[in-house]
Design an enzyme around this catalytic site. Structure first.
Site, PDB file in Angstrom:
ATOM      1  N   ASP A  45       0.932  -0.718   0.167  1.00 46.33           N
ATOM      2  CA  ASP A  45      -0.123  -0.087   0.006  1.00 46.33           C
ATOM      3  C   ASP A  45       1.219   1.047   0.357  1.00 46.33           C
ATOM      4  O   ASP A  45       0.568   2.727  -0.217  1.00 46.33           O
ATOM      5  CB  ASP A  45      -0.624  -0.301   0.973  1.00 46.33           C
ATOM      6  CG  ASP A  45      -0.471  -0.120   2.438  1.00 46.33           C
ATOM      7  OD1 ASP A  45       0.959  -0.270   2.754  1.00 46.33           O
ATOM      8  OD2 ASP A  45      -0.697   0.295   3.647  1.00 46.33           O
ATOM      9  N   SER A  46       2.452   0.804   0.114  1.00 45.49           N
ATOM     10  CA  SER A  46       2.791   2.232  -0.457  1.00 45.49           C
ATOM     11  C   SER A  46       2.890   3.247  -1.734  1.00 45.49           C
ATOM     12  O   SER A  46       3.407   3.502  -1.910  1.00 45.49           O
ATOM     13  CB  SER A  46       4.377   1.591  -0.513  1.00 45.49           C
ATOM     14  OG  SER A  46       4.358   0.687  -0.587  1.00 45.49           O
ATOM     15  N   ASP A  84      -1.197  -5.661  -0.606  1.00 45.51           N
ATOM     16  CA  ASP A  84      -1.118  -5.601   1.058  1.00 45.51           C
ATOM     17  C   ASP A  84      -2.852  -5.659   1.561  1.00 45.51           C
ATOM     18  O   ASP A  84      -3.779  -4.515  -0.024  1.00 45.51           O
ATOM     19  CB  ASP A  84      -0.721  -4.476   1.293  1.00 45.51           C
ATOM     20  CG  ASP A  84       0.157  -4.143   1.875  1.00 45.51           C
ATOM     21  OD1 ASP A  84       0.587  -4.860   2.756  1.00 45.51           O
ATOM     22  OD2 ASP A  84       0.946  -2.693   1.661  1.00 45.51           O
ATOM     23  N   LYS A 114      -1.228  -9.437   2.533  1.00 51.97           N
ATOM     24  CA  LYS A 114      -0.488  -9.287   3.903  1.00 51.97           C
ATOM     25  C   LYS A 114      -0.957  -7.372   5.111  1.00 51.97           C
ATOM     26  O   LYS A 114      -2.304  -6.977   4.179  1.00 51.97           O
ATOM     27  CB  LYS A 114       0.698  -7.733   3.519  1.00 51.97           C
ATOM     28  CG  LYS A 114       1.683  -7.625   4.692  1.00 51.97           C
ATOM     29  CD  LYS A 114       3.075  -7.326   4.452  1.00 51.97           C
ATOM     30  CE  LYS A 114       4.004  -5.940   3.697  1.00 51.97           C
ATOM     31  NZ  LYS A 114       2.674  -4.956   4.259  1.00 51.97           N
ATOM     32  N   GLU A 116      -1.091  -5.716   8.636  1.00 54.08           N
ATOM     33  CA  GLU A 116      -0.127  -4.650   9.923  1.00 54.08           C
ATOM     34  C   GLU A 116      -0.976  -5.210  10.834  1.00 54.08           C
ATOM     35  O   GLU A 116      -1.955  -5.250  11.109  1.00 54.08           O
ATOM     36  CB  GLU A 116      -0.416  -3.496   9.608  1.00 54.08           C
ATOM     37  CG  GLU A 116       0.171  -3.593   7.970  1.00 54.08           C
ATOM     38  CD  GLU A 116       0.715  -1.399   7.991  1.00 54.08           C
ATOM     39  OE1 GLU A 116       0.620  -0.780   8.630  1.00 54.08           O
ATOM     40  OE2 GLU A 116       1.028  -1.099   6.423  1.00 54.08           O
ATOM     41  N   GLU A 183       9.539  -4.199   9.945  1.00 51.24           N
ATOM     42  CA  GLU A 183      10.113  -3.125   9.568  1.00 51.24           C
ATOM     43  C   GLU A 183      10.482  -1.844  11.110  1.00 51.24           C
ATOM     44  O   GLU A 183      10.351  -1.567  11.808  1.00 51.24           O
ATOM     45  CB  GLU A 183       9.000  -1.965   8.666  1.00 51.24           C
ATOM     46  CG  GLU A 183       9.050  -1.110   7.801  1.00 51.24           C
ATOM     47  CD  GLU A 183       8.293  -0.464   6.950  1.00 51.24           C
ATOM     48  OE1 GLU A 183       6.773  -1.138   6.773  1.00 51.24           O
ATOM     49  OE2 GLU A 183       8.150   0.431   6.701  1.00 51.24           O
TER      50      GLU A 183
END
Ligand code: KIV
Length: 276
Positions: A45-46, A84, A114, A116, A183
């Site tokens: 999602d960057s 993501d 993925k 978080e 991260e």
């Protein structure tokens, strides 16, 4: 070259082979990364920052992730494609989480998702794994929590924070995640977690002892210059090269040097004459 799968992640960890992962958000880049033999491609999602120009990742939607994951999957043969789950796509309920993850797999052709977070999302990780959707965890600096964390900062420096990250990593493994992204945490902490877990850790700003590494493609190619974190290594500096190519193009158009005859298509003189 054979397909890199979720099983390959675990085999790599057991055999000590380091895993390579890069982000990609479009067909052309994904195809290049795949041809270069990268093990896994993350549609992060960057993309909100490096593709869409947002300040952080919070505005990225399911529609954005589906659109970009479809393009990446079309360009990828061998690398494992991980998508993501964007902010709030797995926070409302287990049902909604499975529905959203299912769309990334079924419609967009990702092979894993993925998410978080740690203890607070364990019920959703378990539910996804039960639904046969492979999950990658993400701990440490979790950018979707930027407002709670008070900025993009190294995590896990205090005893309390470090203990929570270790405990979260254990719980994600127990819940069935097949890998965990770490991260921006201290190298020593990432080393400890990597040695404790049976599943591989993929580091970004987490030092040398993770089982694999991931970088954002625009960072490592030198295309995104708004901010370059300490952990980024630039393997190319394409930003200045792209600017120079565009300047040359503009200059040649103005001077009449482009296009040249070799860039043109011909027509039979007799056909042309009849048009006058
Ligand atoms: O969104 C992303 O690109 C990521 C990586 C930084 C791991 O989550």
């Amino acid at each position: 070259m054979s397909k890199f799968t979720t099983a390959s992640f675990l085999e790599s960890k057991r055999s000590g082979k380091k895993i390579s992962m890069l982000t990609a958000y479009d067909y052309t880049t994904a195809k290049l990364l795949d041809e270069a033999g990268v093990d896994s491609i993350l549609v992060g999602d960057s993309l909100g920052m490096v593709m869409l120009g947002y300040e952080n990742t919070l505005q990225v939607t399911m529609a954005d992730m589906l659109h970009h994951t479809k393009a990446v999957a079309r360009g990828t043969k061998n690398a494992l494609v991980i998508a993501d789950m964007p902010f709030l796509s797995y926070h409302v309920s287990i049902e909604k989480t499975i529905e959203n993850a299912g769309r990334l797999i079924q419609e967009a052709n990702a092979q894993a998702v993925k998410l978080e977070g740690g203890a607070e999302i364990i019920d959703r990780v378990e539910a996804l794994v039960k639904a046969q959707i492979p999950v990658v965890g993400h701990l440490g600096l979790t950018p979707q929590s930027v407002n709670m964390l008070g900025g993009f900062k190294v995590q896990g420096k205090s005893h309390q924070q470090a203990k929570k990250i270790i405990e979260d990593a254990r719980r994600l493994q127990e819940a069935g995640a097949f890998a965990i992204v770490l991260e921006c945490i201290p190298e020593g902490l990432a080393k400890l977690i990597s040695s404790e877990l049976e599943i591989p850790t993929i580091g970004i700003g987490a030092g040398r002892y993770c089982d694999g590494q991931v970088l954002v493609i625009q960072d490592m190619l030198g295309q995104y210059n708004n901010f370059t974190p300490k952990f980024v290594k630039k393997y190319a500096d394409l930003g200045p090269q792209i600017k120079k190519a565009v300047e040359d193009y503009k200059d040649e158009i103005q001077k009449g040097d482009f296009p040249e005859e070799r860039h043109t298509f011909s027509i039979d003189e007799s056909v042309l004459k009849k048009l006058y």
